[in-house]
Write a protein that holds these residues in place. Sequence first.
Motif, PDB file in Angstrom:
ATOM      1  N   MET A   1       0.836  -1.205   0.000  1.00 33.35           N
ATOM      2  CA  MET A   1       0.000   0.000   0.000  1.00 33.35           C
ATOM      3  C   MET A   1       0.868   1.252   0.000  1.00 33.35           C
ATOM      4  SD  MET A   1      -2.572   1.448   2.957  1.00 33.35           S
ATOM      5  CE  MET A   1      -3.763   0.128   2.856  1.00 33.35           C
ATOM      6  N   ILE A   2       0.429   2.256  -0.748  1.00 30.27           N
ATOM      7  CA  ILE A   2       1.087   3.564  -0.743  1.00 30.27           C
ATOM      8  C   ILE A   2       0.166   4.542  -0.029  1.00 30.27           C
ATOM      9  CG2 ILE A   2       2.074   5.407  -2.144  1.00 30.27           C
ATOM     10  CD1 ILE A   2       2.323   3.437  -4.439  1.00 30.27           C
ATOM     11  N   LYS A   3       0.743   5.299   0.908  1.00 24.96           N
ATOM     12  CA  LYS A   3      -0.037   6.309   1.616  1.00 24.96           C
ATOM     13  C   LYS A   3       0.571   7.690   1.392  1.00 24.96           C
ATOM     14  CE  LYS A   3      -2.256   3.733   5.361  1.00 24.96           C
ATOM     15  NZ  LYS A   3      -2.448   3.641   6.838  1.00 24.96           N
ATOM     16  N   VAL A   4      -0.233   8.578   0.884  1.00 20.79           N
ATOM     17  CA  VAL A   4       0.141   9.986   0.743  1.00 20.79           C
ATOM     18  C   VAL A   4      -0.614  10.727   1.829  1.00 20.79           C
ATOM     19  CG1 VAL A   4       0.087  12.000  -0.765  1.00 20.79           C
ATOM     20  CG2 VAL A   4       0.453   9.719  -1.740  1.00 20.79           C
ATOM     21  N   LYS A   5       0.123  11.343   2.751  1.00 13.99           N
ATOM     22  CA  LYS A   5      -0.526  11.941   3.921  1.00 13.99           C
ATOM     23  C   LYS A   5      -0.179  13.415   4.064  1.00 13.99           C
ATOM     24  CE  LYS A   5      -1.166  11.239   8.905  1.00 13.99           C
ATOM     25  NZ  LYS A   5      -0.763  10.427  10.083  1.00 13.99           N
ATOM     26  N   SER A   6      -1.194  14.256   3.948  1.00 15.91           N
ATOM     27  CA  SER A   6      -1.105  15.700   4.216  1.00 15.91           C
ATOM     28  C   SER A   6       0.066  16.367   3.490  1.00 15.91           C
ATOM     29  CB  SER A   6      -0.974  15.945   5.727  1.00 15.91           C
ATOM     30  OG  SER A   6      -2.052  15.367   6.416  1.00 15.91           O
ATOM     31  N   VAL A   7       0.219  16.044   2.205  1.00 17.30           N
ATOM     32  CA  VAL A   7       1.332  16.577   1.419  1.00 17.30           C
ATOM     33  C   VAL A   7       0.984  17.945   0.838  1.00 17.30           C
ATOM     34  CG1 VAL A   7       2.694  16.262  -0.683  1.00 17.30           C
ATOM     35  CG2 VAL A   7       2.327  14.339   0.877  1.00 17.30           C
ATOM     36  N   LEU A  24      -3.221   4.068  -1.966  1.00 22.47           N
ATOM     37  CA  LEU A  24      -3.320   3.184  -3.122  1.00 22.47           C
ATOM     38  C   LEU A  24      -3.125   1.734  -2.673  1.00 22.47           C
ATOM     39  CD1 LEU A  24      -1.042   5.172  -5.626  1.00 22.47           C
ATOM     40  CD2 LEU A  24      -3.484   5.473  -5.200  1.00 22.47           C
ATOM     41  N   GLN A  25      -4.040   0.865  -3.081  1.00 21.91           N
ATOM     42  CA  GLN A  25      -3.993  -0.543  -2.706  1.00 21.91           C
ATOM     43  C   GLN A  25      -3.339  -1.368  -3.814  1.00 21.91           C
ATOM     44  OE1 GLN A  25      -4.934  -1.668   0.237  1.00 21.91           O
ATOM     45  NE2 GLN A  25      -5.883   0.213   0.994  1.00 21.91           N
ATOM     46  N   PRO A  26      -2.657  -2.475  -3.467  1.00 22.61           N
ATOM     47  CA  PRO A  26      -2.051  -3.335  -4.484  1.00 22.61           C
ATOM     48  C   PRO A  26      -3.109  -4.021  -5.342  1.00 22.61           C
ATOM     49  CG  PRO A  26      -1.865  -4.322  -2.296  1.00 22.61           C
ATOM     50  CD  PRO A  26      -2.360  -2.935  -2.097  1.00 22.61           C
ATOM     51  N   GLY A  27      -2.746  -4.270  -6.612  1.00 17.94           N
ATOM     52  CA  GLY A  27      -3.668  -4.932  -7.516  1.00 17.94           C
ATOM     53  C   GLY A  27      -4.775  -4.048  -8.033  1.00 17.94           C
ATOM     54  N   VAL A  28      -4.642  -2.725  -7.822  1.00 16.77           N
ATOM     55  CA  VAL A  28      -5.665  -1.775  -8.262  1.00 16.77           C
ATOM     56  C   VAL A  28      -5.014  -0.755  -9.200  1.00 16.77           C
ATOM     57  CG1 VAL A  28      -7.350  -0.029  -7.563  1.00 16.77           C
ATOM     58  CG2 VAL A  28      -6.956  -2.030  -6.116  1.00 16.77           C
ATOM     59  N   ILE A  29      -5.693  -0.447 -10.299  1.00 19.84           N
ATOM     60  CA  ILE A  29      -5.226   0.580 -11.230  1.00 19.84           C
ATOM     61  C   ILE A  29      -6.009   1.860 -10.956  1.00 19.84           C
ATOM     62  CG2 ILE A  29      -4.988   1.264 -13.644  1.00 19.84           C
ATOM     63  CD1 ILE A  29      -4.875  -1.675 -14.382  1.00 19.84           C
ATOM     64  N   SER A  57       3.939  13.439   4.268  1.00 17.46           N
ATOM     65  CA  SER A  57       4.787  12.252   4.136  1.00 17.46           C
ATOM     66  C   SER A  57       4.232  11.286   3.098  1.00 17.46           C
ATOM     67  CB  SER A  57       4.898  11.534   5.484  1.00 17.46           C
ATOM     68  OG  SER A  57       3.628  11.043   5.897  1.00 17.46           O
ATOM     69  N   ILE A  58       5.156  10.456   2.564  1.00 19.36           N
ATOM     70  CA  ILE A  58       4.810   9.377   1.637  1.00 19.36           C
ATOM     71  C   ILE A  58       5.346   8.084   2.220  1.00 19.36           C
ATOM     72  CG2 ILE A  58       4.982   8.496  -0.720  1.00 19.36           C
ATOM     73  CD1 ILE A  58       3.809  11.244  -0.735  1.00 19.36           C
ATOM     74  N   SER A  59       4.520   7.066   2.308  1.00 21.00           N
ATOM     75  CA  SER A  59       4.993   5.782   2.829  1.00 21.00           C
ATOM     76  C   SER A  59       4.594   4.640   1.916  1.00 21.00           C
ATOM     77  CB  SER A  59       4.454   5.530   4.243  1.00 21.00           C
ATOM     78  OG  SER A  59       3.054   5.426   4.246  1.00 21.00           O
ATOM     79  N   TYR A  60       5.502   3.670   1.792  1.00 21.32           N
ATOM     80  CA  TYR A  60       5.272   2.453   1.031  1.00 21.32           C
ATOM     81  C   TYR A  60       5.338   1.289   1.998  1.00 21.32           C
ATOM     82  CZ  TYR A  60       6.012   5.066  -3.326  1.00 21.32           C
ATOM     83  OH  TYR A  60       5.908   5.958  -4.375  1.00 21.32           O
TER      84      TYR A  60
END
Length: 304
Positions: A1-7, A24-29, A57-60
Amino acid sequence: MIKVKSVSKKYGDTIALDNVSFSLQPGVIYGFLGPNGAGKTTAMRIMTGYLFADSGSISYESKDLLENKLDISSKIGYLPENNPLYDNMRVDEFLLMINNVKNSDKDDLKKLAVECGLTSVLKKEINELSKGYKQRVGLAKALIGSPEYLILDEPSTGLDPNQKSEILELIKNVGKEKTVLFSSHVLSEVESIADELIIINKGEIVASGKASEISKKHIKGTRIIVESDANLNSFREKLVGNKSIMSIELSSKSKTFNTYEVISTDPETASIDIYKTAVKSKWILRRLNTESNNLENLFKQLTK
């Protein structure tokens, strides 16, 4: 999962991103939509570590991008908007160089060249290629090493209709096992392969989710386009009693005709009432159309 938080990101006094958050969840376009200057490219550059955010922040997979940049970057396939390539290299040499940098299997590289339609130009220098083929090289470069995350900024730019179809099908296939975020100005492309949408306008996320969910949540009523010689005051005054009409706006005007956007909860009843009122008031009706709540109209209403 990718999280974009308060950027957030500013260029001088211009706010490019304003407290943007999404995941963003895996397996999803995901189709990333927005008008020019909305902040799509800035967000993508920050997500890939090419640009620093002012805050947020951005986290993977719960790992912060800035603290684990080398490890995370190796798992990202990125096609930037301007698609930088080494023009004086042959296509096969360029892809092999990227392949060696990523320490990937050469057999996978051969398969990728076929998937991206590059077998006929592998021995050509990149500067000899058309824009469409250069875009294919950029996409192949992004896919080398089977990255877990694909971030593609306008991947179909410069491609002819057949090439677009092939590239979109490729993205659709690889997206079954990866997290994919791609931007496009061609809404039909987004409709054809995106599972979910993220819509951004003026640096802010205005909607996200499946198109049907966004439409249900954000679009109240159906839009009716009316082109008539009736003036705005008369048009509103004579239709205000129709309970199915939520709003009336003047969208454009000329010397002889005005174009109105009527939002209605019952477009059939409203259209009949508009027609009857026009006949009674001796208005000229040059257009009376009900527009479906498709992606194009959804986009228009959310990015006004």
